[in-house]
Write an enzyme that holds these catalytic residues in place. Structure first.
Site, short mmCIF file in Angstrom:
data_model
loop_
_atom_site.label_atom_id
_atom_site.label_comp_id
_atom_site.label_asym_id
_atom_site.label_seq_id
_atom_site.Cartn_x
_atom_site.Cartn_y
_atom_site.Cartn_z
N ASP A 21 4.38 -3.01 5.47
CA ASP A 21 3.53 -2.77 4.30
C ASP A 21 2.93 -1.36 4.33
OD1 ASP A 21 2.27 -3.40 1.94
OD2 ASP A 21 0.67 -4.57 2.86
N TRP A 26 1.24 5.27 1.24
CA TRP A 26 1.73 6.45 1.97
C TRP A 26 2.18 7.51 0.96
CZ3 TRP A 26 6.24 9.29 2.66
CH2 TRP A 26 6.34 10.05 3.83
N HIS A 38 8.91 4.20 -0.31
CA HIS A 38 9.91 3.21 0.08
C HIS A 38 11.09 3.87 0.80
CE1 HIS A 38 7.72 0.11 -1.86
NE2 HIS A 38 7.96 0.50 -3.09
N ASN A 69 7.42 -9.90 -5.21
CA ASN A 69 7.54 -8.48 -5.53
C ASN A 69 8.23 -8.20 -6.87
OD1 ASN A 69 7.88 -7.50 -2.04
ND2 ASN A 69 6.06 -7.40 -3.34
N ARG A 189 1.80 -6.81 11.04
CA ARG A 189 1.68 -6.32 9.66
C ARG A 189 1.05 -4.94 9.70
NH1 ARG A 189 0.54 -9.22 4.09
NH2 ARG A 189 0.67 -7.39 2.75
C1 IPE Z 1 4.44 -8.13 1.55
O1 IPE Z 1 3.80 -7.00 1.11
C2 IPE Z 1 5.92 -8.07 1.21
C3 IPE Z 1 6.68 -7.04 1.94
C4 IPE Z 1 6.25 -6.27 2.88
C5 IPE Z 1 8.06 -6.94 1.54
P1 IPE Z 1 3.06 -6.94 -0.30
O2 IPE Z 1 2.49 -5.58 -0.42
O3 IPE Z 1 3.96 -7.39 -1.37
O4 IPE Z 1 1.91 -8.03 -0.11
P2 IPE Z 1 0.54 -8.23 -0.90
O5 IPE Z 1 0.87 -8.24 -2.36
O6 IPE Z 1 -0.33 -7.04 -0.56
O7 IPE Z 1 -0.03 -9.50 -0.39
C1 IPE Z 2 5.72 -2.55 1.32
O1 IPE Z 2 4.98 -1.48 0.84
C2 IPE Z 2 7.11 -2.60 0.75
C3 IPE Z 2 7.33 -3.66 -0.24
C4 IPE Z 2 6.50 -4.62 -0.53
C5 IPE Z 2 8.60 -3.65 -0.95
P1 IPE Z 2 4.12 -1.60 -0.49
O2 IPE Z 2 4.96 -1.17 -1.64
O3 IPE Z 2 3.54 -2.95 -0.64
O4 IPE Z 2 2.99 -0.53 -0.23
P2 IPE Z 2 1.46 -0.64 -0.63
O5 IPE Z 2 0.94 -1.93 -0.05
O6 IPE Z 2 1.39 -0.66 -2.12
O7 IPE Z 2 0.82 0.55 -0.02
MG MG Z 3 1.80 -3.78 -0.05
#
Ligand code: IPE
Ligand code: IPE
Ligand code: MG
Length: 246
Positions: A21, A26, A38, A69, A189
């Site tokens: 996450d 970032w 990503h 997602n 995490r």
């Molecule tokens: C969890 O992260 C899913 C992945 C890392 C792929 P999210 O960013 O989607 O989780 P929430 O929405 O903050 O709980």
């Molecule tokens: C995790 O990073 C990757 C996926 C869930 C696909 P995020 O996209 O959730 O990054 P933040 O949490 O918004 O920083």
């Molecule tokens: Mg996230």
């Protein structure tokens, strides 16, 4: 076997699962679009997979895309899907050569055909590897996995292939996407969030958790090694009491 190997065998988590996450934050901190994060996150995966053998980690499971997602913007979802396709195409050869066995968990039904084909091919290409077991959770949700498993179990009961009173914990485990994987010993995490977000709900019943502030694109093999070292100091009890405390 060297002293280091013995140490690794005794105290290392055999199966590490990571909620990768923080890619979006970032990128935002750099004034860039989320997809920039990503892409940086995807680049980290190779380093972390490569670090596993020395750390005594035989199974690595990474959360790449959750069933929730899809609620993100179309631009982000489309960008992620094309990143997954490119990632598989680009990394396939190195994964085969480095002895990594790749498996995917999650519901493939909603993914595009081209991506599904690449996923199947990568699984086949790496099927004989066993240096490291990399499982990529793509369109994965713990509740969704349990619902799909329950559907198949119900079908088998209806057809007579499974007896209702034979259903126990092992039966449920055997219907999950992860049926052939050991339970995770450690779930990490990144990015400071302290929640599970629907990841490996059944499988993590006795996992240790480590929540760290590092954003996923900054998660280096050194940071990984630190987390593994912390795990080694944990006292896992599995519901029992240590003899000395009785
Ligand atoms: C969890 O992260 C899913 C992945 C890392 C792929 P999210 O960013 O989607 O989780 P929430 O929405 O903050 O709980
Ligand atoms: C995790 O990073 C990757 C996926 C869930 C696909 P995020 O996209 O959730 O990054 P933040 O949490 O918004 O920083
Ligand atoms: Mg996230």
């Amino acid at each position: 076997m060297t002293q280091v190997d013995i140490q690794a065998e005794v105290t290392s988590p055999r199966h590490v699962a990571i909620i990768m996450d923080g890619n979006g934050r970032w990128a935002q901190r750099r004034g860039q679009p989320r997809l920039f994060g990503h892409r940086a996150g995807a680049k980290r995966v190779r380093e972390i997979v490569r670090a596993c053998p020395d750390l005594g980690v035989k199974y690595l499971t990474i959360f790449a895309f959750s069933t929730e997602n899809w609620k993100r913007s179309e631009t982000e979802v489309t960008g992620l899907m094309s990143l997954f396709r490119r990632y598989i195409t680009k990394e396939a050869r190195a994964l085969v050569e480095e002895g990594v066995r790749v498996r995917f968990i999650g519901d493939r039904g909603r993914l595009d055909k081209k991506l599904i084909k690449l996923m199947n091919e990568l699984e086949e290409m790496t099927a004989h590897n066993d240096h490291v077991n990399l499982t990529i959770a793509l369109n994965y949700g713990g509740r969704d996995e349990l619902a799909r498993a329950s559907q198949r179990m119900a079908q088998d009961i209806a057809s007579g292939a499974l007896q209702p009173d034979a259903v126990d914990e092992e039966t449920i485990t055997s219907y999950l996407d992860t049926s052939i994987l050991p339970d995770p010993d450690l779930v990490i995490r990144t990015s400071g969030e302290m929640r599970v977000s629907n990841f490996l709900l059944w499988q993590s019943a006795y996992a240790e958790y480590d929540f760290i502030d590092t954003l996923w694109p900054d998660f280096s093999s050194e940071v990984f090694a630190d987390v593994i070292a912390r795990f080694s100091g944990r006292d896992r009890r599995f519901g029992t009491v240590k003899p000395a405390a009785e």
